[in-house]
Design a protein around this motif. Structure first.
Motif, PDB file in Angstrom:
ATOM      1  N   ARG A   1       0.843  -1.189   0.000  1.00  0.00           N
ATOM      2  CA  ARG A   1       0.000   0.000   0.000  1.00  0.00           C
ATOM      3  C   ARG A   1       0.881   1.242   0.000  1.00  0.00           C
ATOM      4  NH1 ARG A   1      -3.496  -1.600   5.282  1.00  0.00           N
ATOM      5  NH2 ARG A   1      -4.249  -3.657   4.608  1.00  0.00           N
ATOM      6  N   LEU A   2       0.294   2.366  -0.421  1.00  0.00           N
ATOM      7  CA  LEU A   2       0.933   3.675  -0.302  1.00  0.00           C
ATOM      8  C   LEU A   2       0.041   4.517   0.587  1.00  0.00           C
ATOM      9  CD1 LEU A   2       2.060   4.216  -4.008  1.00  0.00           C
ATOM     10  CD2 LEU A   2       3.570   3.984  -2.017  1.00  0.00           C
ATOM     11  N   ARG A   3       0.615   4.979   1.702  1.00  0.00           N
ATOM     12  CA  ARG A   3      -0.197   5.734   2.671  1.00  0.00           C
ATOM     13  C   ARG A   3       0.110   7.232   2.574  1.00  0.00           C
ATOM     14  NH1 ARG A   3       0.158   4.291   8.914  1.00  0.00           N
ATOM     15  NH2 ARG A   3      -1.621   2.960   8.457  1.00  0.00           N
ATOM     16  N   SER A   4      -0.920   8.015   2.370  1.00  0.00           N
ATOM     17  CA  SER A   4      -0.744   9.459   2.265  1.00  0.00           C
ATOM     18  C   SER A   4      -0.329  10.025   3.620  1.00  0.00           C
ATOM     19  CB  SER A   4      -2.054  10.102   1.804  1.00  0.00           C
ATOM     20  OG  SER A   4      -1.937  11.498   1.903  1.00  0.00           O
ATOM     21  N   LEU A   5       0.727  10.852   3.620  1.00  0.00           N
ATOM     22  CA  LEU A   5       1.252  11.395   4.880  1.00  0.00           C
ATOM     23  C   LEU A   5       0.570  12.702   5.268  1.00  0.00           C
ATOM     24  CD1 LEU A   5       5.031  10.601   4.286  1.00  0.00           C
ATOM     25  CD2 LEU A   5       3.451   9.417   5.823  1.00  0.00           C
ATOM     26  N   SER A   6      -0.390  13.159   4.453  1.00  0.00           N
ATOM     27  CA  SER A   6      -1.131  14.383   4.800  1.00  0.00           C
ATOM     28  C   SER A   6      -2.464  14.375   4.052  1.00  0.00           C
ATOM     29  CB  SER A   6      -0.331  15.617   4.361  1.00  0.00           C
ATOM     30  OG  SER A   6      -0.233  15.610   2.942  1.00  0.00           O
ATOM     31  N   ALA A   7      -3.359  15.258   4.482  1.00  0.00           N
ATOM     32  CA  ALA A   7      -4.594  15.476   3.723  1.00  0.00           C
ATOM     33  C   ALA A   7      -4.216  16.394   2.567  1.00  0.00           C
ATOM     34  CB  ALA A   7      -5.641  16.122   4.618  1.00  0.00           C
ATOM     35  N   HIS A   8      -4.448  15.948   1.353  1.00  0.00           N
ATOM     36  CA  HIS A   8      -4.131  16.801   0.202  1.00  0.00           C
ATOM     37  C   HIS A   8      -4.884  16.320  -1.032  1.00  0.00           C
ATOM     38  CE1 HIS A   8      -1.399  13.414  -0.547  1.00  0.00           C
ATOM     39  NE2 HIS A   8      -1.130  13.907  -1.738  1.00  0.00           N
ATOM     40  N   THR A   9      -4.829  17.128  -2.083  1.00  0.00           N
ATOM     41  CA  THR A   9      -5.536  16.769  -3.322  1.00  0.00           C
ATOM     42  C   THR A   9      -4.521  16.680  -4.457  1.00  0.00           C
ATOM     43  OG1 THR A   9      -7.549  17.843  -2.584  1.00  0.00           O
ATOM     44  CG2 THR A   9      -7.328  17.542  -4.944  1.00  0.00           C
ATOM     45  N   VAL A  10      -4.679  15.628  -5.259  1.00  0.00           N
ATOM     46  CA  VAL A  10      -3.802  15.426  -6.419  1.00  0.00           C
ATOM     47  C   VAL A  10      -4.621  15.710  -7.676  1.00  0.00           C
ATOM     48  CG1 VAL A  10      -2.545  13.653  -7.726  1.00  0.00           C
ATOM     49  CG2 VAL A  10      -2.351  13.728  -5.228  1.00  0.00           C
ATOM     50  N   HIS A  11      -4.018  16.440  -8.604  1.00  0.00           N
ATOM     51  CA  HIS A  11      -4.702  16.723  -9.868  1.00  0.00           C
ATOM     52  C   HIS A  11      -4.130  15.803 -10.946  1.00  0.00           C
ATOM     53  CE1 HIS A  11      -6.918  18.863 -12.872  1.00  0.00           C
ATOM     54  NE2 HIS A  11      -5.803  19.143 -13.546  1.00  0.00           N
ATOM     55  N   ILE A  12      -5.004  15.148 -11.700  1.00  0.00           N
ATOM     56  CA  ILE A  12      -4.535  14.296 -12.814  1.00  0.00           C
ATOM     57  C   ILE A  12      -5.031  14.962 -14.094  1.00  0.00           C
ATOM     58  CG2 ILE A  12      -4.466  11.960 -13.762  1.00  0.00           C
ATOM     59  CD1 ILE A  12      -5.142  10.874 -11.014  1.00  0.00           C
ATOM     60  N   ALA A  13      -4.118  15.711 -14.747  1.00  0.00           N
ATOM     61  CA  ALA A  13      -4.512  16.586 -15.857  1.00  0.00           C
ATOM     62  C   ALA A  13      -5.209  15.834 -16.988  1.00  0.00           C
ATOM     63  CB  ALA A  13      -3.278  17.325 -16.370  1.00  0.00           C
ATOM     64  N   GLU A  14      -4.609  14.697 -17.406  1.00  0.00           N
ATOM     65  CA  GLU A  14      -5.160  13.978 -18.560  1.00  0.00           C
ATOM     66  C   GLU A  14      -6.560  13.420 -18.300  1.00  0.00           C
ATOM     67  OE1 GLU A  14      -3.636  13.254 -21.646  1.00  0.00           O
ATOM     68  OE2 GLU A  14      -2.138  14.752 -21.074  1.00  0.00           O
ATOM     69  N   LEU A  15      -6.895  13.260 -17.044  1.00  0.00           N
ATOM     70  CA  LEU A  15      -8.233  12.732 -16.709  1.00  0.00           C
ATOM     71  C   LEU A  15      -9.168  13.858 -16.258  1.00  0.00           C
ATOM     72  CD1 LEU A  15      -7.358   9.495 -14.635  1.00  0.00           C
ATOM     73  CD2 LEU A  15      -7.772   9.707 -17.085  1.00  0.00           C
ATOM     74  N   GLU A  16      -8.642  15.079 -16.196  1.00  0.00           N
ATOM     75  CA  GLU A  16      -9.395  16.218 -15.654  1.00  0.00           C
ATOM     76  C   GLU A  16     -10.051  15.813 -14.337  1.00  0.00           C
ATOM     77  OE1 GLU A  16     -12.035  17.714 -18.649  1.00  0.00           O
ATOM     78  OE2 GLU A  16     -10.403  18.006 -20.083  1.00  0.00           O
ATOM     79  N   LEU A  17      -9.183  15.248 -13.473  1.00  0.00           N
ATOM     80  CA  LEU A  17      -9.696  14.656 -12.229  1.00  0.00           C
ATOM     81  C   LEU A  17      -8.900  15.159 -11.026  1.00  0.00           C
ATOM     82  CD1 LEU A  17     -11.543  12.302 -11.047  1.00  0.00           C
ATOM     83  CD2 LEU A  17      -9.550  10.813 -11.346  1.00  0.00           C
ATOM     84  N   ASP A  18      -9.632  15.531  -9.960  1.00  0.00           N
ATOM     85  CA  ASP A  18      -8.977  15.848  -8.691  1.00  0.00           C
ATOM     86  C   ASP A  18      -9.247  14.693  -7.735  1.00  0.00           C
ATOM     87  OD1 ASP A  18      -7.832  18.382  -9.170  1.00  0.00           O
ATOM     88  OD2 ASP A  18      -9.834  19.284  -9.093  1.00  0.00           O
ATOM     89  N   VAL A  19      -8.183  14.203  -7.088  1.00  0.00           N
ATOM     90  CA  VAL A  19      -8.337  13.080  -6.158  1.00  0.00           C
ATOM     91  C   VAL A  19      -7.949  13.550  -4.763  1.00  0.00           C
ATOM     92  CG1 VAL A  19      -7.688  10.691  -5.639  1.00  0.00           C
ATOM     93  CG2 VAL A  19      -7.702  11.482  -8.009  1.00  0.00           C
ATOM     94  N   ALA A  20      -8.910  13.548  -3.846  1.00  0.00           N
ATOM     95  CA  ALA A  20      -8.642  14.019  -2.479  1.00  0.00           C
ATOM     96  C   ALA A  20      -8.180  12.850  -1.617  1.00  0.00           C
ATOM     97  CB  ALA A  20      -9.913  14.624  -1.890  1.00  0.00           C
ATOM     98  N   PHE A  21      -7.098  13.069  -0.852  1.00  0.00           N
ATOM     99  CA  PHE A  21      -6.594  12.069   0.098  1.00  0.00           C
ATOM    100  C   PHE A  21      -6.761  12.590   1.511  1.00  0.00           C
ATOM    101  CE2 PHE A  21      -4.458  10.838  -3.770  1.00  0.00           C
ATOM    102  CZ  PHE A  21      -4.452   9.449  -3.712  1.00  0.00           C
ATOM    103  N   ARG A  22      -7.277  11.737   2.393  1.00  0.00           N
ATOM    104  CA  ARG A  22      -7.273  12.076   3.821  1.00  0.00           C
ATOM    105  C   ARG A  22      -5.880  11.773   4.368  1.00  0.00           C
ATOM    106  NH1 ARG A  22     -11.417   8.668   3.160  1.00  0.00           N
ATOM    107  NH2 ARG A  22     -10.360   7.064   4.357  1.00  0.00           N
ATOM    108  N   ASP A  23      -5.520  12.368   5.490  1.00  0.00           N
ATOM    109  CA  ASP A  23      -4.258  12.033   6.146  1.00  0.00           C
ATOM    110  C   ASP A  23      -4.313  10.547   6.521  1.00  0.00           C
ATOM    111  OD1 ASP A  23      -1.894  12.093   7.450  1.00  0.00           O
ATOM    112  OD2 ASP A  23      -2.612  13.168   9.211  1.00  0.00           O
TER     113      ASP A  23
END
Ligand SMILES: C[S@@+](CC[C@H](N)C(=O)[O-])C[C@H]1O[C@@H](n2cnc3c(N)ncnc32)[C@H](O)[C@@H]1O
Length: 324
Positions: A254-276
């Motif tokens: 697994r990959l665990r997000s070390l903070s609450a943040h949002t990743v933008h995926i330009a080619e998919l026009e998608l924002d992915v929100a991660f909780r801490d």
């Protein structure tokens, strides 16, 4: 005279990108986020995997090589194969033990290598073609869908090594075994490498080495998504984790997000929100019991003819053929 390998491309860069877009959108918009392991393997991912195979904690490759070293003659004799088809072939390094034996018996006529990762495949194919002087075909393809395009001709030994089958949960594994069975001729054999259930501490260590190579391999999927889909993941913002799932008897990477943040995926026009602390499941690696595997193979019409383990009993090779 050395014949250069024939190269067939069944997965073009455009196919690869379309499949990746679909997987990533589905996996990262689900309630439990996941990514399929196939996207680890760009050139860097394949090289990192190769490095993993040499780590002290990663016993799998050494154990499988030990079995091939002891039993290649038995495998060649039991299968009477005159061609080898390797699925998810990677560097094909261990496979040489089999190829040497088949060549020494005068049996070896053809080698087919199939892998999704073109660079490593092309290099392996050209080395084998120089060293064995037989017809070598390199197929850039997906073993989940492209087997019907490469079946046929002679008595083939289909090798699926390196515990790659463990990356699939039971339903997908069954589908994969059925595909293998459907593509195998009546005289063909399947040689399957599987890791066996053992002490969870050893299993976890094999997927969380002290040098951090597996962590780099795991994070590499984020680097791939940044490059190929214009995502803005910070790979260092995710922690590598390897966890034994006792219920399913598989390791989860697994990959665990070390903070609450949002990743933008330009080619998919998608924002992915991660909780801490939120995790992405990036790979499962199932561990087997010999009896359970035999049943799985039999349920799709593959009779497990012979099995071999390494001296420590860590890893198993199964030679199976189409049931009459
Ligand atoms: C665990 S590695 C095993 C490599 C090698 N067979 C060994 O035993 O060391 C998995 C290999 O399968 C390839 N692979 C993963 N998913 C694939 C797919 N769906 N179709 C074709 N190749 C795939 C990867 O590129 C990689 O080379």
């Amino acid at each position: 005279m050395v014949r250069p390998p024939v190269v067939d491309v069944f997965v073009t860069p455009a196919d690869r990108e379309a499949a990746m877009r679909e997987d990533v959108r589905r996996g990262l918009t689900a309630r439990s986020k996941s990514l399929p392991p196939v996207w680890f393997y760009d050139e860097r991912g394949s090289l990192l995997f190769d490095e993993i195979t040499r780590l002290p904690e990663y016993y799998l490759t050494r154990s499988e090589r030990a079995i091939l070293g002891r039993h290649s003659e038995d495998i060649a004799a039991a299968s009477s194969a005159d061609g080898l088809v390797e699925l998810g072939s990677g560097t094909s390094e261990k496979t040489r033990l089999l190829l040497d034996t088949m060549a020494a018996r005068g049996d070896l006529r053809r080698i087919v290598l199939l892998d999704i990762s073109e660079e490593v495949l092309a290099e392996a194919a050209s080395r084998l073609s120089t060293d064995y002087g037989v017809e070598v075909r390199a197929v850039v393809g997906d073993f989940r869908t492209d087997l019907p395009k490469i079946s046929g001709g002679g008595r083939q030994l289909w090798a699926f090594l390196g515990s790659t089958v463990g990356n699939f949960p039971p339903t997908e594994r069954r589908r994969l075994f059925s595909e293998f069975r459907a593509s195998m001729g009546p005289e063909d054999h399947l040689l399957l490498g599987t890791d066996l259930v053992k002490d969870p501490d050893r299993l976890v260590a094999a997927y969380d080495d002290s040098a951090g190579v597996t962590a780099a391999f795991n994070r590499n999927v984020l680097v791939v998504l940044n490059r190929e889909l214009g995502a803005d993941f910070d790979p260092d913002g995710f922690e590598h984790r390897a966890v034994w799932n006792a219920e399913h008897r598989w390791i989860e990477m697994r990959l665990r997000s070390l903070s609450a943040h949002t990743v933008h995926i330009a080619e998919l026009e998608l924002d992915v929100a991660f909780r801490d602390g939120e995790e992405i499941l990036t790979e499962i690696s199932a561990k087997f019991e010999p009896e359970g595997l035999r049943h799985e193979l039999e349920s799709v019409g593959l009779a497990s003819a012979v099995t071999w383990k390494d001296p420590a009993g860590d890893f198993m090779l199964t030679l199976a053929r189409a049931a009459a």
